[in-house]
Design a protein around this motif. Structure first.
Motif, mmCIF file in Angstrom:
data_model
loop_
_atom_site.group_PDB
_atom_site.id
_atom_site.type_symbol
_atom_site.label_atom_id
_atom_site.label_comp_id
_atom_site.label_asym_id
_atom_site.label_seq_id
_atom_site.Cartn_x
_atom_site.Cartn_y
_atom_site.Cartn_z
ATOM 1 N N GLU A 194 -21.533 -37.268 -14.906
ATOM 2 C CA GLU A 194 -22.628 -36.421 -15.361
ATOM 3 C C GLU A 194 -22.423 -35.920 -16.787
ATOM 4 O O GLU A 194 -23.369 -35.875 -17.580
ATOM 5 N N HIS A 195 -21.201 -35.511 -17.127
ATOM 6 C CA HIS A 195 -20.934 -34.881 -18.421
ATOM 7 C C HIS A 195 -20.577 -35.875 -19.519
ATOM 8 O O HIS A 195 -20.499 -35.498 -20.688
ATOM 9 N N GLY A 196 -20.342 -37.121 -19.152
ATOM 10 C CA GLY A 196 -19.962 -38.112 -20.154
ATOM 11 C C GLY A 196 -18.515 -37.933 -20.589
ATOM 12 O O GLY A 196 -17.639 -37.631 -19.768
ATOM 13 N N ALA A 197 -18.262 -38.095 -21.879
ATOM 14 C CA ALA A 197 -16.895 -37.981 -22.404
ATOM 15 C C ALA A 197 -16.404 -36.542 -22.246
ATOM 16 O O ALA A 197 -17.087 -35.595 -22.622
ATOM 17 N N CYS A 198 -15.214 -36.388 -21.678
ATOM 18 C CA CYS A 198 -14.628 -35.063 -21.419
ATOM 19 C C CYS A 198 -13.157 -35.075 -21.807
ATOM 20 O O CYS A 198 -12.582 -36.123 -22.108
ATOM 21 N N TRP A 199 -12.562 -33.893 -21.785
ATOM 22 C CA TRP A 199 -11.120 -33.740 -22.004
ATOM 23 C C TRP A 199 -10.512 -33.227 -20.704
ATOM 24 O O TRP A 199 -10.878 -32.164 -20.218
ATOM 25 N N LEU A 200 -9.597 -34.001 -20.138
ATOM 26 C CA LEU A 200 -8.955 -33.651 -18.878
ATOM 27 C C LEU A 200 -7.552 -33.147 -19.146
ATOM 28 O O LEU A 200 -6.761 -33.807 -19.819
ATOM 29 N N ARG A 201 -7.240 -31.980 -18.631
ATOM 30 C CA ARG A 201 -5.938 -31.345 -18.854
ATOM 31 C C ARG A 201 -5.334 -31.020 -17.494
ATOM 32 O O ARG A 201 -5.975 -30.369 -16.664
ATOM 33 N N LEU A 202 -4.114 -31.502 -17.252
ATOM 34 C CA LEU A 202 -3.427 -31.262 -15.992
ATOM 35 C C LEU A 202 -2.160 -30.458 -16.238
ATOM 36 O O LEU A 202 -1.368 -30.788 -17.110
ATOM 37 N N LEU A 203 -1.975 -29.392 -15.458
ATOM 38 C CA LEU A 203 -0.774 -28.565 -15.531
ATOM 39 C C LEU A 203 -0.005 -28.665 -14.224
ATOM 40 O O LEU A 203 -0.600 -28.830 -13.155
ATOM 41 N N ALA A 204 1.306 -28.543 -14.317
ATOM 42 C CA ALA A 204 2.159 -28.554 -13.132
ATOM 43 C C ALA A 204 3.223 -27.484 -13.268
ATOM 44 O O ALA A 204 3.756 -27.259 -14.358
ATOM 45 N N ALA A 205 3.522 -26.812 -12.160
ATOM 46 C CA ALA A 205 4.557 -25.779 -12.162
ATOM 47 C C ALA A 205 4.978 -25.508 -10.721
ATOM 48 O O ALA A 205 4.213 -25.745 -9.796
ATOM 49 N N PRO A 206 6.202 -25.021 -10.512
ATOM 50 C CA PRO A 206 6.558 -24.539 -9.179
ATOM 51 C C PRO A 206 5.556 -23.467 -8.745
ATOM 52 O O PRO A 206 5.025 -22.732 -9.586
ATOM 53 N N VAL A 207 5.302 -23.390 -7.469
ATOM 54 C CA VAL A 207 4.280 -22.465 -6.964
ATOM 55 C C VAL A 207 4.519 -21.043 -7.442
ATOM 56 O O VAL A 207 3.583 -20.340 -7.842
ATOM 57 N N ASP A 208 5.781 -20.598 -7.453
ATOM 58 C CA ASP A 208 6.064 -19.226 -7.856
ATOM 59 C C ASP A 208 6.038 -19.029 -9.368
ATOM 60 O O ASP A 208 6.140 -17.898 -9.843
ATOM 61 N N LYS A 209 5.869 -20.114 -10.139
ATOM 62 C CA LYS A 209 5.802 -20.008 -11.594
ATOM 63 C C LYS A 209 4.387 -20.240 -12.127
ATOM 64 O O LYS A 209 4.131 -20.047 -13.315
ATOM 65 N N ALA A 210 3.474 -20.658 -11.275
ATOM 66 C CA ALA A 210 2.110 -20.933 -11.721
ATOM 67 C C ALA A 210 1.414 -19.633 -12.089
ATOM 68 O O ALA A 210 1.430 -18.669 -11.336
ATOM 69 N N GLY A 211 0.802 -19.607 -13.261
ATOM 70 C CA GLY A 211 0.127 -18.403 -13.719
ATOM 71 C C GLY A 211 0.527 -18.097 -15.153
ATOM 72 O O GLY A 211 1.284 -18.834 -15.787
ATOM 73 N N GLY A 212 -0.016 -17.025 -15.688
ATOM 74 C CA GLY A 212 0.312 -16.636 -17.046
ATOM 75 C C GLY A 212 -0.660 -17.209 -18.054
ATOM 76 O O GLY A 212 -1.622 -17.898 -17.720
ATOM 77 N N LYS A 213 -0.405 -16.927 -19.345
ATOM 78 C CA LYS A 213 -1.349 -17.273 -20.406
ATOM 79 C C LYS A 213 -1.621 -18.772 -20.492
ATOM 80 O O LYS A 213 -2.748 -19.194 -20.674
ATOM 81 N N LEU A 214 -0.564 -19.603 -20.391
ATOM 82 C CA LEU A 214 -0.763 -21.038 -20.497
ATOM 83 C C LEU A 214 -1.585 -21.570 -19.333
ATOM 84 O O LEU A 214 -2.436 -22.436 -19.490
ATOM 85 N N TRP A 215 -1.352 -21.033 -18.157
ATOM 86 C CA TRP A 215 -2.006 -21.532 -16.941
ATOM 87 C C TRP A 215 -3.481 -21.132 -16.893
ATOM 88 O O TRP A 215 -4.334 -21.937 -16.503
ATOM 89 N N THR A 216 -3.798 -19.907 -17.271
ATOM 90 C CA THR A 216 -5.163 -19.393 -17.089
ATOM 91 C C THR A 216 -5.956 -19.287 -18.383
ATOM 92 O O THR A 216 -7.107 -18.863 -18.365
#
Length: 212
Positions: free
Chosen positions: A60-82
């Motif tokens: 639907e949106h055509g060309a997009c930028w896909l960004r994937l993040l990975a972290a241990p469950v207890d480390k997910a969050g913070g400025k980079l994540w959100t």
């Protein structure tokens, strides 16, 4: 690990058809098993890590930028994540920036993963990296547009902090040799406003913006 089932050729993630050959910034061709191992190894490091970031095609949106993040469950969050989602909620729509189409979170075993799908900006940046190595000939309209966007951004509410007085106290004397000023008034601003984050035709601000 089943990450390779998510990012394999022709797979779908939150509505996006991912072309395997266009994803993976460490090799020209994506090997699903290698990508799964890469995500797992990055997730095991302290704090979130940008594992994959590449152009993708959406039905639907055509060309997009896909960004994937990975972290241990207890480390997910913070400025980079959100950061991208926070900016999409708080920054005025009038500010020139990519549109965030979707965010998808999932957890596999002890690891958390976040996928962000944003509009693709094909305009060239003002510089290939943060260090300006040649003179730029930017028109007055470019500077006026940037000034207007930064004024609009300054009015946006946020509880994110990128620069603190303690950092200014350390950095200013170190790099200038002069005393650090005492900041008495703070405003929302872009946390990383270098010329590799701005487009040359019209200033378009990268999506992770909006901290004090």
């Amino acid at each position: 690990m089943t990450v390779h089932n998510t990012i394999g050729a022709g797979a779908r993630l939150n509505g996006v058809t991912i072309q395997a050959g266009k994803i993976g910034n460490w090799a020209p061709a994506l090997d699903p098993q290698e990508s799964a191992a890469r995500l797992a190894s990055l997730a095991a490091e302290p704090g979130p890590r940008l594992a994959l970031s590449r152009r993708a095609d959406h039905v639907e949106h055509g060309a997009c930028w896909l960004r994937l993040l990975a972290a241990p469950v207890d480390k997910a969050g913070g400025k980079l994540w959100t950061g991208t989602a926070d900016a999409a909620r708080s920054v005025p729509q009038a500010v020139h920036r990519p549109v965030l189409h979707a965010v998808h979170d999932t957890t596999v075993s002890a690891y958390a993963y976040r996928a962000e799908l944003a509009g693709f900006v094909d305009a060239p940046t003002c510089a290939p990296d943060p260090v300006l190595r040649q003179e730029l000939d930017l028109p007055a309209s470019w500077w006026a547009s940037l000034r207007t966007d930064l004024e609009r951004l300054a009015a946006a509410p946020t509880d994110r902090v990128a620069v603190r007085q303690e950092w200014i106290d350390r950095a200013v004397p170190r790099f200038t040799g002069g005393p650090a000023p005492q900041i008495t008034e703070w405003a929302t601003a872009h946390g990383d406003p270098h010329l590799a984050n701005l487009t040359a035709d019209r200033p378009t601000i990268s999506p992770q913006c909006g901290p004090r």
